[in-house]
Scaffold this active site. Sequence first.
Site, PDB file in Angstrom:
ATOM      1  N   GLU A 258       0.856  -1.149   0.079  1.00  0.00           N
ATOM      2  CA  GLU A 258       0.256  -0.042  -0.039  1.00  0.00           C
ATOM      3  C   GLU A 258       1.015   1.181   0.034  1.00  0.00           C
ATOM      4  OE1 GLU A 258      -2.819  -0.233  -0.522  1.00  0.00           O
ATOM      5  OE2 GLU A 258      -3.574  -2.298  -0.066  1.00  0.00           O
TER       6      GLU A 258
ATOM      7  N   CYS B 240      -2.077   9.144   2.549  1.00  0.00           N
ATOM      8  CA  CYS B 240      -1.387   8.534   1.258  1.00  0.00           C
ATOM      9  C   CYS B 240      -2.697   9.086   0.431  1.00  0.00           C
ATOM     10  CB  CYS B 240      -1.244   7.234   1.457  1.00  0.00           C
ATOM     11  SG  CYS B 240      -2.896   6.166   1.780  1.00  0.00           S
TER      12      CYS B 240
END
Length: 470
Positions: A224, A258
């Site tokens: 990720e 993010c």
Amino acid sequence: MITNNAYTLREGDSLDNYSYLVENQKAFFKTGKPKELAFRLEALKKLKSAIQANEKKLMNALKSDLNKSDFDAYTAEIGFVLAELSFTMKHLLSWVKPQKVKTPVTHIGSASYIYSEPYGVSLIIAPWNYPFQLAIAPLIGAIAAGNTAVIKPSELTPNTSALLAELIKGLYPEKYIAVVEGAVETSQALLKEKFDYIFFTGSVPVGRVIMEAAAKNLTPVTLELGGKSPCIVHHDANIKLAAKRIAWGKFTNAGQTCIAPDYLYLHKGIKEEFLSLFKDAIKELYGAEPLNNPNYTHIVSERHFNRLQSFLNNGEVYCGGKTDAQTLAIEPTVLTGITWSDPIMEDEIFGPILPVMEYESLDEVLKGIHNHPKPLALYIFSEHNEVQQEVLGNVSFGGGCVNDTVYHFVSPHLPFGGVGPSGIGSYHGKGSFDTFSHKKSVLKQTTLFDLPFRYPNVKNGLKIIKMFLK
């Protein structure tokens, strides 16, 4: 015997050797205990109860590490994890059942199934921006799927990491779930061990290191990562609502998210009006003096603070721009006059600075995005389906929203993950269970009869086979 935080080293181990821990977990996994449904559910139940009992301690740790408010700590970390646990426990019984799938006519007499089986010993390397959520959310998937797990939390959030280690140690034996604290050297040492699955959340450069280490043992991974996630506001958007939702998505956690909008593409026709409304939205959310707001999240470290501060001379400061080196805080900042050649557009910003570019046609936007790596998220604000579909159909990205930001991340029904440079694999809800499960295909064949044409010695066997396989 010495203690390295949550993990107890045995004779023969060293601070760069975790073989005993991994082998101990492998042995426990082989007993079959982690695969028992009742055991998984009990482990998840214990985790949920412990989180609820330690809610205030978690909030205090997150406050100490990042100056997160109770509101942000609960909504983005604690509450998110509790909801994920509830969803998983509710549906796990149905997830673990073998899934019956269709069988082709060539396989008459047989039945086809897909079994979900755990990989074994998993390694979860968590980041610092959401240090509790991004450690526990993948752990939920690992437990639900029947794995054991080693968690490596971030050293940049020491209070949260220490509390996480304490919490896990009080719940599970280390042969089942263990937390190993430490810096880069600890991660490097763990990556030398032969895990059955690796789940990493963090930056693209470190993601490459993780994948290289995993390749040596052909270990499957979920990465990720991140990247520069675009946010597009077309001229037909609900501009006032877009301004508030973008300000919220960008500056939550001081932009250290993010999937935060990394840069803003504004249609030339609404640019000035939008920026004025955006400035108002920032003031509404964080006050006239965000640096004096006791609930405004700070930057995690001096190194990251200095990196972000260097971007403030890019373009022109439309609003914000003030910093406090003592508290490592940076105001929500908007930069105009930005082009793709500016340093701030080279890599993911990961902070409360939003560069703005303008456009006249969507072709300009699509060209700009296509010339750069695939982003983790994308956000398009428009009231017309044609505009929405033009963007969604022509840009590859991990996931995103139409007329909102970040909100897709919290749905257990939407697997979350990147694509290419922004990540590999996905999780959340059943997606987490699937990520930590190998899908084993099984054909159950009848013994009541046999199909003769499958064998090479049968007359006209090939002719019959060609009737089916064409």
